[in-house]
Motif scaffolding. Structure first.
Motif, PDB file in Angstrom:
ATOM      1  N   VAL A 102       0.868  -1.182   0.000  1.00  0.00           N
ATOM      2  CA  VAL A 102       0.000   0.000   0.000  1.00  0.00           C
ATOM      3  C   VAL A 102       0.896   1.220   0.000  1.00  0.00           C
ATOM      4  N   SER A 103       0.429   2.285  -0.630  1.00  0.00           N
ATOM      5  CA  SER A 103       1.232   3.513  -0.675  1.00  0.00           C
ATOM      6  C   SER A 103       0.288   4.702  -0.778  1.00  0.00           C
ATOM      7  N   PRO A 104       0.255   5.567   0.227  1.00  0.00           N
ATOM      8  CA  PRO A 104       1.090   5.510   1.427  1.00  0.00           C
ATOM      9  C   PRO A 104       0.613   4.404   2.370  1.00  0.00           C
ATOM     10  N   GLY A 105       1.526   3.936   3.223  1.00  0.00           N
ATOM     11  CA  GLY A 105       1.171   2.905   4.178  1.00  0.00           C
ATOM     12  C   GLY A 105       1.965   3.062   5.466  1.00  0.00           C
ATOM     13  N   ARG A 106       1.367   2.635   6.558  1.00  0.00           N
ATOM     14  CA  ARG A 106       2.024   2.753   7.851  1.00  0.00           C
ATOM     15  C   ARG A 106       2.844   1.507   8.165  1.00  0.00           C
ATOM     16  N   VAL A 107       3.990   1.725   8.804  1.00  0.00           N
ATOM     17  CA  VAL A 107       4.898   0.634   9.126  1.00  0.00           C
ATOM     18  C   VAL A 107       4.481   0.009  10.453  1.00  0.00           C
ATOM     19  N   ASP A 108       3.958  -1.234  10.370  1.00  0.00           N
ATOM     20  CA  ASP A 108       3.611  -2.017  11.561  1.00  0.00           C
ATOM     21  C   ASP A 108       2.873  -1.180  12.605  1.00  0.00           C
ATOM     22  N   PRO A 109       1.756  -0.529  12.244  1.00  0.00           N
ATOM     23  CA  PRO A 109       1.155   0.483  13.127  1.00  0.00           C
ATOM     24  C   PRO A 109       0.559  -0.064  14.413  1.00  0.00           C
ATOM     25  N   THR A 110       0.281  -1.356  14.479  1.00  0.00           N
ATOM     26  CA  THR A 110      -0.299  -1.906  15.709  1.00  0.00           C
ATOM     27  C   THR A 110       0.770  -2.443  16.662  1.00  0.00           C
ATOM     28  N   ASN A 111       2.026  -2.359  16.272  1.00  0.00           N
ATOM     29  CA  ASN A 111       3.111  -2.779  17.156  1.00  0.00           C
ATOM     30  C   ASN A 111       3.114  -1.881  18.387  1.00  0.00           C
ATOM     31  N   GLU A 112       3.292  -2.472  19.569  1.00  0.00           N
ATOM     32  CA  GLU A 112       3.250  -1.690  20.805  1.00  0.00           C
ATOM     33  C   GLU A 112       4.366  -0.651  20.880  1.00  0.00           C
ATOM     34  N   ALA A 113       5.364  -0.756  20.020  1.00  0.00           N
ATOM     35  CA  ALA A 113       6.421   0.255  19.992  1.00  0.00           C
ATOM     36  C   ALA A 113       5.855   1.626  19.639  1.00  0.00           C
ATOM     37  N   TRP A 114       4.727   1.668  18.944  1.00  0.00           N
ATOM     38  CA  TRP A 114       4.152   2.941  18.513  1.00  0.00           C
ATOM     39  C   TRP A 114       3.010   3.398  19.409  1.00  0.00           C
ATOM     40  N   GLU A 115       2.861   2.800  20.585  1.00  0.00           N
ATOM     41  CA  GLU A 115       1.784   3.208  21.487  1.00  0.00           C
ATOM     42  C   GLU A 115       1.917   4.683  21.839  1.00  0.00           C
ATOM     43  N   ASP A 116       0.806   5.401  21.671  1.00  0.00           N
ATOM     44  CA  ASP A 116       0.749   6.837  21.984  1.00  0.00           C
ATOM     45  C   ASP A 116       1.860   7.597  21.265  1.00  0.00           C
ATOM     46  N   SER A 117       2.172   7.186  20.049  1.00  0.00           N
ATOM     47  CA  SER A 117       3.234   7.817  19.280  1.00  0.00           C
ATOM     48  C   SER A 117       2.885   7.763  17.806  1.00  0.00           C
ATOM     49  N   ARG A 118       3.513   8.637  17.030  1.00  0.00           N
ATOM     50  CA  ARG A 118       3.258   8.688  15.611  1.00  0.00           C
ATOM     51  C   ARG A 118       3.764   7.421  14.922  1.00  0.00           C
ATOM     52  N   LYS A 119       3.046   6.990  13.911  1.00  0.00           N
ATOM     53  CA  LYS A 119       3.436   5.804  13.166  1.00  0.00           C
ATOM     54  C   LYS A 119       4.186   6.223  11.898  1.00  0.00           C
ATOM     55  N   PRO A 120       5.280   5.531  11.551  1.00  0.00           N
ATOM     56  CA  PRO A 120       6.011   5.890  10.332  1.00  0.00           C
ATOM     57  C   PRO A 120       5.130   5.700   9.094  1.00  0.00           C
ATOM     58  N   LEU A 121       5.359   6.537   8.102  1.00  0.00           N
ATOM     59  CA  LEU A 121       4.593   6.502   6.864  1.00  0.00           C
ATOM     60  C   LEU A 121       5.543   6.214   5.715  1.00  0.00           C
ATOM     61  N   ALA A 122       5.250   5.143   4.967  1.00  0.00           N
ATOM     62  CA  ALA A 122       6.060   4.765   3.815  1.00  0.00           C
ATOM     63  C   ALA A 122       5.376   5.233   2.539  1.00  0.00           C
ATOM     64  N   GLY A 123       6.140   5.802   1.656  1.00  0.00           N
ATOM     65  CA  GLY A 123       5.628   6.238   0.368  1.00  0.00           C
ATOM     66  C   GLY A 123       6.537   5.791  -0.756  1.00  0.00           C
ATOM     67  N   GLU A 124       5.924   5.458  -1.896  1.00  0.00           N
ATOM     68  CA  GLU A 124       6.671   5.012  -3.069  1.00  0.00           C
ATOM     69  C   GLU A 124       6.618   6.126  -4.119  1.00  0.00           C
ATOM     70  N   PHE A 125       7.779   6.602  -4.498  1.00  0.00           N
ATOM     71  CA  PHE A 125       7.884   7.700  -5.455  1.00  0.00           C
ATOM     72  C   PHE A 125       8.658   7.234  -6.691  1.00  0.00           C
ATOM     73  N   VAL A 126       8.445   7.945  -7.797  1.00  0.00           N
ATOM     74  CA  VAL A 126       9.214   7.693  -9.017  1.00  0.00           C
ATOM     75  C   VAL A 126       9.792   9.013  -9.495  1.00  0.00           C
ATOM     76  N   PHE A 127      11.100   9.011  -9.703  1.00  0.00           N
ATOM     77  CA  PHE A 127      11.800  10.194 -10.202  1.00  0.00           C
ATOM     78  C   PHE A 127      12.638   9.770 -11.401  1.00  0.00           C
ATOM     79  N   ARG A 128      12.288  10.317 -12.554  1.00  0.00           N
ATOM     80  CA  ARG A 128      13.000   9.998 -13.792  1.00  0.00           C
ATOM     81  C   ARG A 128      13.051   8.492 -14.022  1.00  0.00           C
ATOM     82  N   GLY A 129      11.943   7.829 -13.759  1.00  0.00           N
ATOM     83  CA  GLY A 129      11.817   6.400 -13.994  1.00  0.00           C
ATOM     84  C   GLY A 129      12.409   5.520 -12.917  1.00  0.00           C
ATOM     85  N   ARG A 130      12.936   6.099 -11.862  1.00  0.00           N
ATOM     86  CA  ARG A 130      13.568   5.309 -10.808  1.00  0.00           C
ATOM     87  C   ARG A 130      12.745   5.403  -9.530  1.00  0.00           C
ATOM     88  N   THR A 131      12.559   4.268  -8.901  1.00  0.00           N
ATOM     89  CA  THR A 131      11.739   4.197  -7.695  1.00  0.00           C
ATOM     90  C   THR A 131      12.549   4.602  -6.469  1.00  0.00           C
TER      91      THR A 131
END
Length: 782
Positions: free
Chosen positions: A609-638
């Motif tokens: 999924v993009s954008p998608g959250r990295v393991d958002p239910t992991n207790e490491a992220w309790e009461d904290s922001r969850k990382p957001l992964a995004g897939e981009f393409v620049f000049r044909g390169r991911t």
């Protein structure tokens, strides 16, 4: 007062204040529910230099709001009160309380009201007949008077209200204004022998160095002391922590014992002046900014419930301790793995011990360079050690846990702002000339110079940095903490941030944003609003208005009140990107609880999924922001970009606190978060070891911290801040230390990598955010 001085409201007093026997304390809660003392009392104090006979005098009481039928109640007095001594009048005894008054010098049966009433000291024993302030003004029999609470008969303004557990006590000489002359505090009945409540011993004669002692906690803590002499060096006349500092001009020979002391008068401005020689009686207290039983901070030794006499005025002040680059030791504190309060001070070895040994004394520094800009709380930070870890722009860089920058010193002002406005200064500016005042411990910033003299501002000339524009074949990725930006913020903040993006960052292709709040921000907590589309639209509109591109955004709304930050704000991370330069690969399905995974198909790697959250239910992220992964393409390169905002440092013990070394409890969660994030990066690199991976954001930790060591272990990620010279490694200024909280990390050294921290906020008094953005330009691998 002497036969006059009683007025209604705040009109000026009409008569000369009394200069011998005064009403010193009034308590009407004795024997009531919650009271410790069993009896009410009135205490007199003799501020004259000779004894005064009270034979034929009386104390009298009138209710706070007398009616036409109200009568003054009378207690006759006898005997005399010595110079500088007290005289205790016991009144009504109730059924509550457990502690008796000391033997009274006179006794009556008046039931004083706990909260409000009027007490008069009268020449004669005939009951007064006046029922208004105006009438009492005209009665020559009245020697002194106090109206407390909402009393209508009083001198000028009423003294504070009392209660079952508090009395009102005089803070100094008589000024014929009860509000100025009295403060509410713990009852402290004392008789002519110096005996106090419960049959305790008389007040102990003490010098300031006896009170301060050779550890952080006074050996006389909790005891009543008397004859504490010194010269008033400064007065705090504002706020709820008013009082004055005094210094004994005759010090002992022990460098561990301070000769300075703060006398706390509560919300009442003390009637003393700098240069007064005073003798004080009060109770020794250790003030903690939070609960003293589990405080993480140090305490301030002070006198509470004070009474004093001014012996002379216009005296020369004791010489200050002059701070030079070699004055404060370089080692912070003994690293004992616990509480340092009971340890004997070693002021020649440890910085915190040095400051404690000068607590309450006046210190001075000349031509002090500013290392922390002035802020909304009228604070700034200077360094007493100009050569200590300097940055090229005039700050002091924080290089490690074992290098605490002991030259950094907070400065506040005791001067009226109408007389001397608080300096508006940036890092690298200088306070020229002398800055001096007493030293006080503060939970925010540690030991603080409370300035009675402030140097003049001289600009150091720093300007907001501008990075270069990326070349056509370079992808520019920036990260920027925009400090709780929401749609309810004023346009000025949006405009300042927008110009930072356009003018200072040269319109990056991708920006990871931290601290984006929902549409109504933290103003409302009792709602379920989590969307941030209005916040981001205002921001992108402001960027266009500033001359920048029309950015698009991607983010995932969090679950309500699950990601920390300001309550109700629903803080999150997100992406801005310039669609004219870079494409975002949208893959549906990402939400607050769905985890993004790495997918490999036909030798190509992409996100589930993009954008998608990295393991958002992991207790490491309790009461904290969850990382957001995004897939981009620049000049044909991911390019995979991971936006982050790790948990804050809230709950950590302060560097300057009483526990050494301090426990950094928040590191545990950040360590767990780093492991989860590094695990996801490892999955990407396992699928494609040449993948273009950028990890960016506010990681709330230093480049040398355990969390960053986890992310960079084995060379899996490179923290670009480490590619800069040590003196340039900072993006944030906290308590005068230029330090790193924000990071950009790469999976390998990209082609043509060019990295820059763009200093536009943290070093300046005027800020769009408290963080500086940073940017990396590179040519993605194919």
């Amino acid at each position: 007062m002497a036969a006059a001085g009683l007025v209604v409201g705040a009109s000026p007093a009409l008569g000369a204040p009394a200069t011998d026997v005064l009403i010193g304390e009034v308590y009407g809660g004795g024997g009531n529910s919650g009271a410790t003392l069993t009896s009410d009392f009135i205490e007199l104090t003799n501020v004259a230099g000779t004894a005064v006979s009270l034979d034929g005098w009386s104390v009298q009481y009138l209710p706070a709001s007398p009616s036409a039928s109200s009568k003054w109640q009378v207690t006759p007095l006898k005997g005399s009160v010595a110079a500088g001594a007290r005289y205790l009048v016991a009144e009504s005894t109730g059924s509550g309380g457990t502690v008796a008054l000391p033997t009274a010098d006179a006794s009556g049966s008046i039931a004083l009201a706990a909260g409000a009433g009027t007490v008069a000291l009268v020449h004669g024993t005939t009951a007064l007949t006046c029922l208004t302030a105006a009438d009492c003004t005209a009665d020559p029999a009245i020697h002194d008077l106090v109206g407390y609470g909402n009393a209508t008969v009083r001198e000028a303004n009423p003294a504070p209200a009392a209660s079952n557990t508090t009395s009102v006590s005089r803070t100094g000489a008589d000024t014929d204004d009860n509000a100025a002359d009295f403060t509410a505090g713990t009852p402290s009945p004392t008789n002519t022998k110096g005996e106090t409540a419960g049959g305790s011993t008389p007040a102990t004669p003490a010098k300031i160095h006896d009170i301060q002692g050779v550890t952080r906690i006074s050996p006389l803590k909790g005891q009543k002391v008397t004859g504490v002499t010194g010269i008033v060096t400064a007065v705090r006349s504002f706020g709820s922590s008013r009082g004055f500092w005094l210094t004994d001009p005759q010090p002992d020979n022990d460098p561990r014992t301070s000769e300075g002391l703060f006398v706390f008068t509560g919300s009442t401005t003390p009637a003393v002046a700098v240069g007064d020689a005073v003798s004080v009686t009060g109770t020794v207290s250790e003030y903690y900014p939070d609960s003293p039983t589990d405080s993480i901070y140090q305490s301030t030794t002070e006198l509470t419930g004070p009474q004093w006499t001014v012996q002379s005025s216009g005296n020369a002040l004791p010489a200050p301790t002059v701070l030079t680059p070699n004055t404060v030791p370089g080692e912070l504190a003994p690293q004992v793995g616990g509480n340092i309060e009971s340890l004997p001070l070693q002021p020649a070895k440890y910085a915190l011990d040095f400051w404690e040994a000068h607590e309450g004394e006046v210190v001075s520094v000349s031509d002090a360079r500013v290392v922390g800009p002035s802020n909304e709380y009228n604070e700034l930070y200077v360094t007493t050690k100009p050569r200590e870890n300097p940055t090229p722009r005039g700050g002091t860089v924080y290089t490690g846990y074992d290098d605490p920058n002991t030259g950094v010193l907070k400065v506040e002002s005791l001067l009226p702002f109408a007389q001397r406005p608080f300096p508006v200064v940036n890092v690298g500016d200088t306070l020229t000339g002398v800055t001096s005042g007493p030293v006080e411990y503060d939970s925010y910033g540690g030991y603080t110079l409370e300035a009675t003299t402030l140097g003049q501002e001289r600009s150091g000339g720093i300007t907001k940095e501008v990075t270069r524009k990326q070349r056509p074949d370079e992808l520019a990725v920036a990260t920027y903490n925009v400090e709780n930006l929401s749609a309810v913020d004023g346009q000025e903040k949006f405009d300042q941030l927008a110009h930072g993006i356009v003018d200072n960052l040269a319109a990056p292709d991708i920006v990871t944003l931290e601290e984006i709040q929902d549409n109504n921000g933290a103003a409302t907590t009792a709602d379920t609003v989590v969307a941030a589309d209005q916040t981001l639209k205002r921001f992108t509109d402001a960027i266009v208005a500033a001359g920048g591109p029309r950015y698009e955004w991607r983010e995932i709304d969090p679950q309500d009140d699950q990601d920390g930050g300001e309550p109700g704000g629903n803080i999150r991370v997100g992406f801005l990107f310039n669609p004219q330069r870079v494409s975002f690969v949208d893959r549906p399905g990402g939400d607050a609880t769905t985890a993004v995974t790495v997918v490999k198909q036909r030798a190509k790697v992409h996100l589930s999924v993009s954008p998608g959250r990295v393991d958002p239910t992991n207790e490491a992220w309790e009461d904290s922001r969850k990382p957001l992964a995004g897939e981009f393409v620049f000049r044909g390169r991911t390019v995979f970009v991971l936006a982050n905002h790790f948990n804050s440092k809230g709950g950590d013990q302060p560097t300057h606190g009483r526990y050494q070394p301090p426990t950094r409890s928040s590191e545990v969660q950040r360590g767990e978060q780093a492991q989860v994030l590094r695990g996801f990066v490892d999955q990407l690199l396992a699928a494609d070891r040449h993948a273009n991976v950028i990890v960016a954001g506010d990681l709330n930790d230093y480049q040398f911290s355990p969390a960053l060591r986890t992310l960079t272990a084995g060379g899996g990620l490179t923290d670009l801040i480490d590619t800069l010279p040590p003196c340039e490694r900072y993006s944030y200024v906290y308590e005068g230390n230029s330090q790193v909280l924000d990071h950009i990390l790469t999976a390998q050294t990209p082609h043509g990598m060019d990295y820059d921290v763009v200093h536009i906020n943290a070093e300046f008094a005027t800020q769009a955010s408290d963080h500086d953005p940073q940017i990396v330009r590179f040519r993605p691998r194919g």
